[in-house]
Write a protein that holds these residues in place. Sequence first.
Motif, PDB file in Angstrom:
ATOM      1  N   UNK A 462      11.936   7.030   8.123  1.00  0.00           N
ATOM      2  CA  UNK A 462      12.201   8.329   7.508  1.00  0.00           C
ATOM      3  C   UNK A 462      13.688   8.630   7.660  1.00  0.00           C
ATOM      4  N   UNK A 463      14.339   9.029   6.576  1.00  0.00           N
ATOM      5  CA  UNK A 463      15.758   9.383   6.612  1.00  0.00           C
ATOM      6  C   UNK A 463      15.924  10.855   6.290  1.00  0.00           C
ATOM      7  N   UNK A 464      16.777  11.519   7.053  1.00  0.00           N
ATOM      8  CA  UNK A 464      17.138  12.904   6.805  1.00  0.00           C
ATOM      9  C   UNK A 464      18.571  12.917   6.291  1.00  0.00           C
ATOM     10  N   UNK A 465      18.675  12.670   5.000  1.00  0.00           N
ATOM     11  CA  UNK A 465      19.995  12.565   4.394  1.00  0.00           C
ATOM     12  C   UNK A 465      20.743  11.369   4.967  1.00  0.00           C
ATOM     13  N   UNK A 466      22.035  11.524   5.121  1.00  0.00           N
ATOM     14  CA  UNK A 466      22.867  10.470   5.708  1.00  0.00           C
ATOM     15  C   UNK A 466      23.098  10.682   7.202  1.00  0.00           C
ATOM     16  N   UNK A 467      22.349  11.591   7.796  1.00  0.00           N
ATOM     17  CA  UNK A 467      22.671  11.998   9.161  1.00  0.00           C
ATOM     18  C   UNK A 467      21.716  11.457  10.217  1.00  0.00           C
ATOM     19  N   UNK A 468      20.459  11.167   9.842  1.00  0.00           N
ATOM     20  CA  UNK A 468      19.487  10.790  10.855  1.00  0.00           C
ATOM     21  C   UNK A 468      18.460   9.837  10.266  1.00  0.00           C
ATOM     22  N   UNK A 469      18.202   8.743  11.021  1.00  0.00           N
ATOM     23  CA  UNK A 469      17.137   7.817  10.656  1.00  0.00           C
ATOM     24  C   UNK A 469      16.094   7.841  11.773  1.00  0.00           C
ATOM     25  N   UNK A 470      14.815   7.954  11.379  1.00  0.00           N
ATOM     26  CA  UNK A 470      13.724   8.067  12.338  1.00  0.00           C
ATOM     27  C   UNK A 470      12.641   7.075  11.931  1.00  0.00           C
ATOM     28  N   UNK A 471      12.186   6.226  12.876  1.00  0.00           N
ATOM     29  CA  UNK A 471      11.180   5.211  12.546  1.00  0.00           C
ATOM     30  C   UNK A 471      10.129   5.153  13.651  1.00  0.00           C
ATOM     31  N   UNK A 472       8.975   5.799  13.466  1.00  0.00           N
ATOM     32  CA  UNK A 472       7.856   5.609  14.397  1.00  0.00           C
ATOM     33  C   UNK A 472       7.119   4.311  14.053  1.00  0.00           C
ATOM     34  N   UNK A 473       6.496   3.682  15.065  1.00  0.00           N
ATOM     35  CA  UNK A 473       5.795   2.416  14.835  1.00  0.00           C
ATOM     36  C   UNK A 473       4.618   2.295  15.782  1.00  0.00           C
ATOM     37  N   UNK A 474       3.624   1.492  15.372  1.00  0.00           N
ATOM     38  CA  UNK A 474       2.487   1.163  16.213  1.00  0.00           C
ATOM     39  C   UNK A 474       2.187  -0.319  16.010  1.00  0.00           C
ATOM     40  N   UNK A 475       2.015  -1.028  17.113  1.00  0.00           N
ATOM     41  CA  UNK A 475       1.733  -2.452  17.045  1.00  0.00           C
ATOM     42  C   UNK A 475       0.494  -2.804  17.830  1.00  0.00           C
ATOM     43  N   UNK A 476      -0.186  -3.851  17.401  1.00  0.00           N
ATOM     44  CA  UNK A 476      -1.409  -4.313  18.058  1.00  0.00           C
ATOM     45  C   UNK A 476      -1.235  -5.796  18.392  1.00  0.00           C
ATOM     46  N   UNK A 477      -1.646  -6.174  19.589  1.00  0.00           N
ATOM     47  CA  UNK A 477      -1.561  -7.566  20.019  1.00  0.00           C
ATOM     48  C   UNK A 477      -2.928  -8.026  20.498  1.00  0.00           C
ATOM     49  N   UNK A 478      -3.478  -9.007  19.793  1.00  0.00           N
ATOM     50  CA  UNK A 478      -4.756  -9.607  20.161  1.00  0.00           C
ATOM     51  C   UNK A 478      -4.496 -11.045  20.600  1.00  0.00           C
ATOM     52  N   UNK A 479      -4.940 -11.364  21.828  1.00  0.00           N
ATOM     53  CA  UNK A 479      -4.707 -12.700  22.384  1.00  0.00           C
ATOM     54  C   UNK A 479      -6.019 -13.262  22.905  1.00  0.00           C
ATOM     55  N   UNK A 480      -6.271 -14.523  22.586  1.00  0.00           N
ATOM     56  CA  UNK A 480      -7.447 -15.225  23.104  1.00  0.00           C
ATOM     57  C   UNK A 480      -7.011 -16.586  23.603  1.00  0.00           C
ATOM     58  N   UNK A 481      -7.625 -17.044  24.715  1.00  0.00           N
ATOM     59  CA  UNK A 481      -7.237 -18.341  25.262  1.00  0.00           C
ATOM     60  C   UNK A 481      -8.437 -19.059  25.864  1.00  0.00           C
ATOM     61  N   UNK A 482      -8.259 -20.348  25.971  1.00  0.00           N
ATOM     62  CA  UNK A 482      -9.220 -21.213  26.645  1.00  0.00           C
ATOM     63  C   UNK A 482      -8.425 -22.131  27.547  1.00  0.00           C
ATOM     64  N   UNK A 483      -8.589 -21.986  28.853  1.00  0.00           N
ATOM     65  CA  UNK A 483      -7.793 -22.734  29.822  1.00  0.00           C
ATOM     66  C   UNK A 483      -8.688 -23.561  30.718  1.00  0.00           C
ATOM     67  N   UNK A 484      -8.196 -24.775  31.019  1.00  0.00           N
ATOM     68  CA  UNK A 484      -8.903 -25.669  31.929  1.00  0.00           C
ATOM     69  C   UNK A 484      -7.913 -26.246  32.924  1.00  0.00           C
ATOM     70  N   UNK A 485      -8.442 -26.711  34.060  1.00  0.00           N
ATOM     71  CA  UNK A 485      -7.601 -27.300  35.076  1.00  0.00           C
ATOM     72  C   UNK A 485      -7.056 -26.240  36.006  1.00  0.00           C
ATOM     73  N   UNK A 486      -6.343 -26.661  37.025  1.00  0.00           N
ATOM     74  CA  UNK A 486      -5.752 -25.723  37.966  1.00  0.00           C
ATOM     75  C   UNK A 486      -6.755 -25.052  38.859  1.00  0.00           C
ATOM     76  N   UNK A 487      -7.949 -25.621  39.009  1.00  0.00           N
ATOM     77  CA  UNK A 487      -8.922 -25.063  39.948  1.00  0.00           C
ATOM     78  C   UNK A 487     -10.094 -24.381  39.284  1.00  0.00           C
ATOM     79  N   UNK A 488      -9.914 -23.677  38.150  1.00  0.00           N
ATOM     80  CA  UNK A 488     -11.011 -22.987  37.499  1.00  0.00           C
ATOM     81  C   UNK A 488     -10.707 -22.812  36.021  1.00  0.00           C
TER      82      UNK A 488
END
Length: 751
Positions: A462-488
């Motif tokens: 969002x810009x308020x003329x040439x004087x101010x720029x405003x940018x709200x944001x929302x991000x999502x992070x989905x992570x999945x893994x399958x690990x073996x070794x190292x004891x468990x």
Amino acid sequence: MKSSVKHYFCLAVVLGCLLMTFACVSWGADSLIKEDDDAVKTKNTPLADRQIQGPIDIKADRLEYDHEKDTYYASGNVVINFTDGFLFAENVVVNKTTGDTEASGHVYISDQGDTLEGDKVRFNLNTKTGLTLNGKAFLAENHVYLTGATIEKKGPQTYFLKDATVTTCDSHKSPWKFTARELDVTVEGYGTLKGGTFQVNDWPIVYAPYMVFPAKTKRQTGLLPPTGVSYSDTNGFDMEVPFFWAISEDMDATFYQRVMSKRGWKEGVEFRYYPSRDTFGTWYGDFLSDGKEVTGAEDGLYRDWTGTHNRWSYFGNHQTTFSSGFYLRMDLAKVSDHWYFRDFSNNNYYLQNYSKDESMKFQHVSFLGDQSLAALDSTARIVKDWSLYNLTILTRYTDNLSTASNDATLQYYPQITFTGIRQPLFGTPLNFDLASSYLYAYRNEGQKGHVVEVAPTLSLPVSFGDYLQLTPSVGFTETAWEAKGGGEDNNHGRSLYTLGLYTATEVERIFPVRIGSIEKIKHAIRPEITYAYRPNVTQNVPDFVPVLSEMNALTYALSNYLTAKIKQGGDYRYIEFLRFKVSQTYNITEVRDPDPQKDRRRFSGVDVEADVLPGQYVSLRSEMTYDPNNGAWKRFNHDISLKDDRGDSASIGYRYTQDQLKSLNLNLKTRVSRKIDLLYLLRKNLYEDKTLEQAFGLDYKQQCWSALLSYSELDNDRRIMVTFTLLGIGKIGQVEAKPASVFGRSGNESN
């Protein structure tokens, strides 16, 4: 491509070019030849003043035409002017029927800086052949002088010279030169030299009674100048002589023969190919049966070498571009042992061909192969770019050179990333960007497995003329893994969100000034505030998955820019001569932590960045971090460069990280006289009070040759070297390669 240039044959080409130029001039001048009652007096006129641009013109004291013989006779200060050059002689005769032409009496031809002189020049305009008596020629591009009792052009590209001399020295008494009783050469072919010598101050140093040589003006097979001639404590006498093989128009190879009196004979070969603009590659390998006995520990690595050891390395890169933005790239490298770059850190193929510039297709070793190299990566990737998206499939293998075993080092087979740059979402005011990846992490010891991650982000600028720029944001992070070794085994996932808000403004003012060529200075101030929030989530992740920690912080920054408008002639240029930025983060999470025993550090360090270019002779770059919690500086990085019109220069680099690092890099060059430079290099570990390298050099320069004497001391070696350079011929010996050193970096030229 590399070339072994035989400069003392190149000047023969100039004769043909000049004769052909004069041939074109003579035939095309028929309707323009005219008598001039005013003789052109040019004997004492500077050459630059004699060159007249425009149509071809012949002037002489006397000019006659014999209709029966169809011959022109010009005598007395004959001057033929043509575009980019002229011919001057006492007498010129041109037979238009046969094409026979003869110029005599102080003949002087100039064409685009190249010149030819002789007592008499005879040539035929039809066959393009001719003969010059007591000839002298100068090839401006290579700055090479050629003389001969006779210089004969026997065919389109064949030349024969008697009593020839070749040099790049301007003085009448050349400090060095090549001589030949007879020289027969075919351009882009081969030639023979009889009775040849290399002379220094008219004293023959090398004698070659008969030699067959390639005489190509482009790439040619032959010996290259040595890439290193020196003596050191670790290697002893050390010299490497490359041999270049021009296999075809799109392939070549270089064979490196290196002798080290304390180690043995090292052989290397480099193969390069360039079949099309879309495909190219370089492959290199070397082998040494090392006879040096070494026992001891260094940086936690121990070796006990009491006999010969096989040392080797290989390197290769290949790229094929299938279409715009779609290509395959491979960069492979491996060495026989952990000490390869430690033992050969003063001179090796990887230092000679190190470059960060990817546009140099055949000089692109991306890693600095010296004793500081901690790991060696081999990668292969397929990349596909679209206008808004990128897909990269990468395989990476890492050799950890700082540990005795590589079993615990993570390897990625493969790592696939798909990203989307910020773009409007379905024509709405919202912006969307995406980061996603899949990787398989493998190693012999420790955890290994699969990871999938998807991280989209929505933002609303969002810009308020040439004087101010405003940018709200929302991000999502989905992570999945399958690990073996190292004891468990560990098969889980996590879901996180991130909230952000970025706001910035900029104010500026232009000040009219009159300081030299500076007409105006613009001062711009840009304040920025960034807020980021991520909740605290318990994450039982394997060690090959990065932890995304809790975040609740406010970062604020203030930047200042000064830009000068400079007038140069009728044009203007703009230089940003000052950039100053201060930033800090306020950690809200630390404020809300209920643990009274915890050392709360609400404020991060204050980061300061500065770039200053007050003029063409001074540049300053600084990065600093101040810790307000304990009132101490945590980090300093300063780089200062100074130079002047005389040729003096200095560069100073200072690095400091609290309780970890304190180092100084210094390069100095002082011009004692027009011919002598004194050089100094220092690399010092101030934290351990240890000098890593110290080098001294004396560089003596003449117009057509120079000599550099250097002595260097490393923490484990000493080295002395003498380098001779003949202008236009090359170097005998190369100075030890170090980045940003006043002593330069040795390397192979790429065309």
